[in-house]
Design a protein around this motif. Structure first.
Motif, PDB file in Angstrom:
ATOM      1  N   ARG A   1      34.524  34.490  65.359  1.00 18.14           N
ATOM      2  CA  ARG A   1      35.027  33.832  66.569  1.00 18.14           C
ATOM      3  C   ARG A   1      36.430  34.329  66.867  1.00 18.14           C
ATOM      4  NH1 ARG A   1      38.738  29.958  65.246  1.00 18.14           N
ATOM      5  NH2 ARG A   1      38.807  29.284  63.058  1.00 18.14           N
ATOM      6  N   GLU A   2      36.896  34.078  68.097  1.00 18.69           N
ATOM      7  CA  GLU A   2      38.237  34.497  68.476  1.00 18.69           C
ATOM      8  C   GLU A   2      39.247  33.415  68.127  1.00 18.69           C
ATOM      9  OE1 GLU A   2      38.627  35.723  72.471  1.00 18.69           O
ATOM     10  OE2 GLU A   2      37.145  37.330  72.333  1.00 18.69           O
ATOM     11  N   TYR A   3      40.410  33.851  67.680  1.00 16.63           N
ATOM     12  CA  TYR A   3      41.460  32.896  67.361  1.00 16.63           C
ATOM     13  C   TYR A   3      42.192  32.474  68.637  1.00 16.63           C
ATOM     14  CZ  TYR A   3      41.055  33.784  62.343  1.00 16.63           C
ATOM     15  OH  TYR A   3      40.594  33.869  61.050  1.00 16.63           O
ATOM     16  N   PRO A   4      42.622  31.232  68.710  1.00  9.39           N
ATOM     17  CA  PRO A   4      43.421  30.797  69.854  1.00  9.39           C
ATOM     18  C   PRO A   4      44.764  31.521  69.867  1.00  9.39           C
ATOM     19  CG  PRO A   4      43.364  29.088  68.171  1.00  9.39           C
ATOM     20  CD  PRO A   4      42.364  30.132  67.749  1.00  9.39           C
ATOM     21  N   GLU A   5      45.367  31.650  71.049  1.00 11.88           N
ATOM     22  CA  GLU A   5      46.576  32.444  71.205  1.00 11.88           C
ATOM     23  C   GLU A   5      47.806  31.822  70.560  1.00 11.88           C
ATOM     24  OE1 GLU A   5      47.251  33.459  75.223  1.00 11.88           O
ATOM     25  OE2 GLU A   5      45.347  34.523  75.481  1.00 11.88           O
ATOM     26  N   ASP A   6      47.753  30.525  70.260  1.00 17.41           N
ATOM     27  CA  ASP A   6      48.972  29.860  69.798  1.00 17.41           C
ATOM     28  C   ASP A   6      49.084  29.733  68.288  1.00 17.41           C
ATOM     29  OD1 ASP A   6      46.862  28.156  69.581  1.00 17.41           O
ATOM     30  OD2 ASP A   6      47.912  26.376  70.320  1.00 17.41           O
ATOM     31  N   ARG A   7      48.196  30.367  67.518  1.00 16.61           N
ATOM     32  CA  ARG A   7      48.256  30.246  66.063  1.00 16.61           C
ATOM     33  C   ARG A   7      48.714  31.563  65.452  1.00 16.61           C
ATOM     34  NH1 ARG A   7      43.497  27.206  63.227  1.00 16.61           N
ATOM     35  NH2 ARG A   7      45.246  26.217  62.155  1.00 16.61           N
ATOM     36  N   GLY A   8      49.530  31.477  64.387  1.00 17.51           N
ATOM     37  CA  GLY A   8      50.069  32.692  63.808  1.00 17.51           C
ATOM     38  C   GLY A   8      50.200  32.628  62.300  1.00 17.51           C
ATOM     39  N   VAL A   9      50.557  33.763  61.701  1.00 20.05           N
ATOM     40  CA  VAL A   9      50.789  33.867  60.271  1.00 20.05           C
ATOM     41  C   VAL A   9      52.155  34.520  60.066  1.00 20.05           C
ATOM     42  CG1 VAL A   9      49.610  36.115  60.107  1.00 20.05           C
ATOM     43  CG2 VAL A   9      49.882  34.703  58.063  1.00 20.05           C
ATOM     44  N   LEU A  10      52.902  34.053  59.069  1.00 16.09           N
ATOM     45  CA  LEU A  10      54.221  34.588  58.776  1.00 16.09           C
ATOM     46  C   LEU A  10      54.081  35.874  57.963  1.00 16.09           C
ATOM     47  CD1 LEU A  10      57.276  33.899  59.067  1.00 16.09           C
ATOM     48  CD2 LEU A  10      57.133  32.892  56.784  1.00 16.09           C
ATOM     49  N   VAL A  11      54.792  36.920  58.386  1.00 18.97           N
ATOM     50  CA  VAL A  11      54.678  38.216  57.725  1.00 18.97           C
ATOM     51  C   VAL A  11      56.066  38.742  57.362  1.00 18.97           C
ATOM     52  CG1 VAL A  11      53.911  40.606  57.954  1.00 18.97           C
ATOM     53  CG2 VAL A  11      52.547  38.772  58.946  1.00 18.97           C
ATOM     54  N   LYS A  12      56.196  39.173  56.087  1.00 17.35           N
ATOM     55  CA  LYS A  12      57.385  39.898  55.630  1.00 17.35           C
ATOM     56  C   LYS A  12      57.012  41.376  55.541  1.00 17.35           C
ATOM     57  CE  LYS A  12      58.269  37.976  51.703  1.00 17.35           C
ATOM     58  NZ  LYS A  12      58.914  37.687  50.394  1.00 17.35           N
ATOM     59  N   VAL A  13      57.846  42.226  56.113  1.00 17.88           N
ATOM     60  CA  VAL A  13      57.614  43.669  56.038  1.00 17.88           C
ATOM     61  C   VAL A  13      58.838  44.309  55.392  1.00 17.88           C
ATOM     62  CG1 VAL A  13      57.125  45.778  57.310  1.00 17.88           C
ATOM     63  CG2 VAL A  13      56.195  43.603  58.113  1.00 17.88           C
ATOM     64  N   ILE A  14      58.607  45.075  54.331  1.00 19.10           N
ATOM     65  CA  ILE A  14      59.703  45.656  53.561  1.00 19.10           C
ATOM     66  C   ILE A  14      59.524  47.165  53.482  1.00 19.10           C
ATOM     67  CG2 ILE A  14      60.923  45.651  51.356  1.00 19.10           C
ATOM     68  CD1 ILE A  14      59.627  42.858  50.865  1.00 19.10           C
ATOM     69  N   GLN A  15      60.575  47.887  53.829  1.00 20.33           N
ATOM     70  CA  GLN A  15      60.543  49.338  53.674  1.00 20.33           C
ATOM     71  C   GLN A  15      60.958  49.697  52.255  1.00 20.33           C
ATOM     72  OE1 GLN A  15      62.112  52.030  56.798  1.00 20.33           O
ATOM     73  NE2 GLN A  15      63.528  52.776  55.240  1.00 20.33           N
ATOM     74  N   ALA A  16      60.052  50.377  51.528  1.00 20.63           N
ATOM     75  CA  ALA A  16      60.339  50.761  50.138  1.00 20.63           C
ATOM     76  C   ALA A  16      59.534  52.002  49.807  1.00 20.63           C
ATOM     77  CB  ALA A  16      59.995  49.626  49.182  1.00 20.63           C
ATOM     78  N   ASP A  17      60.195  53.148  49.813  1.00 17.88           N
ATOM     79  CA  ASP A  17      59.486  54.386  49.481  1.00 17.88           C
ATOM     80  C   ASP A  17      59.715  54.810  48.043  1.00 17.88           C
ATOM     81  OD1 ASP A  17      62.099  55.099  49.653  1.00 17.88           O
ATOM     82  OD2 ASP A  17      61.835  56.720  51.104  1.00 17.88           O
ATOM     83  N   ASP A  18      60.409  53.959  47.270  1.00 20.58           N
ATOM     84  CA  ASP A  18      60.650  54.224  45.857  1.00 20.58           C
ATOM     85  C   ASP A  18      59.664  53.415  45.021  1.00 20.58           C
ATOM     86  OD1 ASP A  18      62.042  53.352  43.170  1.00 20.58           O
ATOM     87  OD2 ASP A  18      63.028  55.209  43.795  1.00 20.58           O
ATOM     88  N   ASP A  19      58.943  54.078  44.108  1.00 20.67           N
ATOM     89  CA  ASP A  19      57.906  53.394  43.322  1.00 20.67           C
ATOM     90  C   ASP A  19      58.471  52.252  42.494  1.00 20.67           C
ATOM     91  OD1 ASP A  19      55.777  54.772  44.259  1.00 20.67           O
ATOM     92  OD2 ASP A  19      55.603  56.148  42.568  1.00 20.67           O
ATOM     93  N   LEU A  20      59.665  52.426  41.935  1.00 20.63           N
ATOM     94  CA  LEU A  20      60.242  51.365  41.117  1.00 20.63           C
ATOM     95  C   LEU A  20      60.536  50.123  41.950  1.00 20.63           C
ATOM     96  CD1 LEU A  20      62.693  53.444  38.877  1.00 20.63           C
ATOM     97  CD2 LEU A  20      60.630  52.244  38.129  1.00 20.63           C
ATOM     98  N   VAL A  21      61.026  50.339  43.164  1.00 14.23           N
ATOM     99  CA  VAL A  21      61.297  49.208  44.051  1.00 14.23           C
ATOM    100  C   VAL A  21      59.995  48.532  44.440  1.00 14.23           C
ATOM    101  CG1 VAL A  21      62.232  48.530  46.297  1.00 14.23           C
ATOM    102  CG2 VAL A  21      63.427  50.238  44.909  1.00 14.23           C
ATOM    103  N   LYS A  22      58.980  49.333  44.757  1.00  9.12           N
ATOM    104  CA  LYS A  22      57.671  48.769  45.101  1.00  9.12           C
ATOM    105  C   LYS A  22      57.136  47.914  43.957  1.00  9.12           C
ATOM    106  CE  LYS A  22      55.841  52.156  48.381  1.00  9.12           C
ATOM    107  NZ  LYS A  22      54.854  53.228  48.595  1.00  9.12           N
TER     108      LYS A  22
END
Length: 573
Positions: free
Chosen positions: A330-351
């Motif tokens: 089914r389609e989700y209603p337009e007013d519902r959302g999910v919180l997302v964290k996006v992190i830039q990490a190209d170093d394996d140790l940091v990942k």
């Protein structure tokens, strides 16, 4: 351009042969085509190799592959975790190094597939006509399909001719007949038969899986003082698009994890299901959910869009699965959302730090989380000294053109240690998915084994594999024998019925072909004893039976008692 396509494809295949040294020409060609044809599923090289069934009594099939919700199935799986209406894909591939397709190749499958895909099939009768690998994988398909809750089924068959410049019209008509045959086997399936000439195969090989993605936010993201950190709200329907590929299935490449890490019956997931399905006007979904963490090599903001290079969802697997499942129906209603964290990490140790920190509360044995363990890094560093590349993460070194013979995956290492040290070759053969479960993982990768024991284990298994592949009588049953033979070889070399990790670490040689030939007779005797006890004739079932392991152990006990000499060995590489 047809002739040129053939020449260019020959060059591609030749380069691939150098990467797959140790396999015969037909297996190399099956691997090459399968790898590129299956690229949309993003399988590992272990996955592709496990599906190759080419050889005697192959029924006109060179490889068979099974996917559930985009994940490769190499052994049994708790299908209840897949939820209602899961997507099941069966893919069969035939490869010929010829200038065209014969109608007979398609006719073979028109005759054979109804036998192999019949729930009422007689496996003992099939064993006289088909090799054990075909029977095993088609059995896995039937068992999985039968246990699923109203699955959606796709069956794809690909015929590849490496030197073909065009497809004959008669073969195209036969392909349509094969599609009709598949519909008679499963009326609800979506059949597809693809005829691949040299140009089509070369185009597949040129395609590179996308490594970038766009995430649409509800508003401009909040950024941190440190470069590359963003927090934002994503509407559920936009997140559904982000985690879904062009075919409408969950994009497994976004999850450095395994389908078995998701459990739809857990209390947490039932709570997520309830929150998603409830149309609550007063409470948004993200108020009641911890959200999702995404790590990417590079993050480029553009208003409400985030451009991500090589994104990986490292936390929020359960939430993502539930959003996908409900959004598919089914389609989700337009007013519902999910919180997302996006992190830039190209170093394996940091990942690794991010993955471990964001998963600190989980009780699941995520393969991505295991990859951050100190012991995994230590194994990787030790094997590099020995000239091997240890893939803690799927296809990490393979994508950098390291030959298969120099690669060792976590799965392969787990199987090797289980057979040589733990003496559970039946688990290595039949329950690969258990390697990341605590009771197995803590024994195999507990961190208390000397690093040299890991190198010895993989070296012994690979010596046994080479021996079996080069032996005409066993080259079609390498998977069934290799782990039991490795257990026997370890006992013979150490002269101990139950060698310790230190015993393995002290090994500096691998068993010679002469020794392996002697031990192979003992393994065959053990299988024969088990077959008489169980009345089982299918070798893959015998290899997965703990009674076969005990029989090998008993044979090796007698071997040690009767043989006082040091066994013949050859220097390790």
């Amino acid at each position: 351009m047809g002739a040129n396509d053939v020449v260019l494809l020959e060059d591609m295949v030749e380069r691939s042969r150098r990467e797959t040294e140790g396999f015969n020409a037909a297996e190399q060609e099956a691997y090459f085509v399968s790898w590129h044809y299956l690229s949309k599923y993003r399988p590992s090289h272990d996955d592709v190799l496990s599906g190759i069934v080419d050889g005697t009594r192959d029924g006109g099939v060179d490889s068979i592959h099974l996917f559930a919700n985009g994940y490769y199935l190499r052994d049994g799986v708790n299908v209840g975790a897949l939820g209602r209406n899961p997507q099941l894909d069966l893919v069969l591939i035939q490869v010929k190094n010829t200038r065209g397709f014969g109608e007979g190749a398609v006719d073979k499958l028109i005759v054979h597939l109804p036998k192999l895909l019949d729930f009422a099939r007689d496996e003992q009768a099939l064993a006289r006509q088909f090799n054990p690998r075909i029977i095993e994988i088609t059995r896995r398909f039937l068992d999985t399909y039968r246990a699923m809750d109203m699955p959606r089924l796709r069956i794809s068959v690909a015929f590849a001719a490496l030197k073909a410049e065009q497809i004959h019209a008669n073969v195209e008509l036969k392909a349509q007949q094969l599609e009709e045959t598949l519909k008679t086997c499963f009326g609800n399936c979506e059949p597809a038969v693809h005829l691949l000439d040299a140009a089509s195969i070369a185009n597949l090989a040129r395609e590179k899986p996308p490594v970038t993605a766009e995430l649409t936010l509800a508003e401009n993201p909040i950024s941190t003082d440190m470069s590359g950190g963003y927090v934002g709200l994503v509407k559920l329907y936009d997140y559904q698009k982000f985690i879904t590929d062009e075919t409408g299935k969950l994009d497994a490449s976004l999850f450095d994890a395994n389908v078995r890490d998701y459990d739809s019956e857990s209390g947490v997931n039932k709570s997520i299901q309830e929150t998603l399905s409830t149309q609550d006007r007063d409470v948004d979904f993200w108020w009641l959910n911890n959200g999702v963490t995404i790590v990417a090599d590079r993050v480029q903001p553009a208003g409400k869009l985030l451009h991500l290079d090589s994104p990986q969802i490292v936390n929020g697997l359960q939430t993502s699965h539930e959003i996908y499942k409900q959004g598919s129906s089914r389609e989700y209603p337009e007013d519902r959302g999910v919180l997302v964290k996006v992190i830039q990490a190209d170093d394996d140790l940091v990942k690794d730090r991010i993955i471990r920190a964001t998963n600190s509360q989980t009780i699941l044995g995520l393969s991505s989380l295991r990859a951050t363990d100190r012991v995994q890094r230590e194994i990787e560093e030790y094997l590099r000294i020995k000239g091997l590349y240890y893939e803690r993460r799927k296809n990490y070194y393979y994508n950098r053109q390291i030959p298969l013979k120099d690669l060792v995956s976590i799965d392969q290492m787990g199987q090797a240690v289980l057979s040589t040290l733990v003496q559970a070759p039946h688990v290595s053969r039949g329950e690969i998915s258990r390697i990341f479960q605590d009771e197995i993982y803590n024994v195999v990768f507990g961190g208390f084994n000397p690093m040299a024991a890991y190198y010895s284990s993989i070296s012994i298994v690979r010596a046994c594999e080479r021996f079996l592949r080069e032996n005409r009588n066993t080259q079609g049953q390498v998977d069934d024998y290799v782990f039991h033979l490795s257990m026997a070889a370890t006992i013979a070399i150490t002269r101990k019925r139950e060698p310790s990790a230190r015993d393995l670490a002290s090994i500096d040689e691998v068993p010679s072909h002469e020794l392996l030939a002697e031990l192979m007779e003992l393994v065959k005797q053990a299988f024969a004893i088990t077959a008489r006890e169980t009345r089982e004739i299918l070798f893959d079932k015998l290899a997965k039976d703990p009674r076969a392991t005990r029989a090998v152990g008993n044979q090796m006990g007698r071997y040690l008692a009767s043989s006082r000499r040091r066994p013949d060995t050859a220097s390790m590489r």
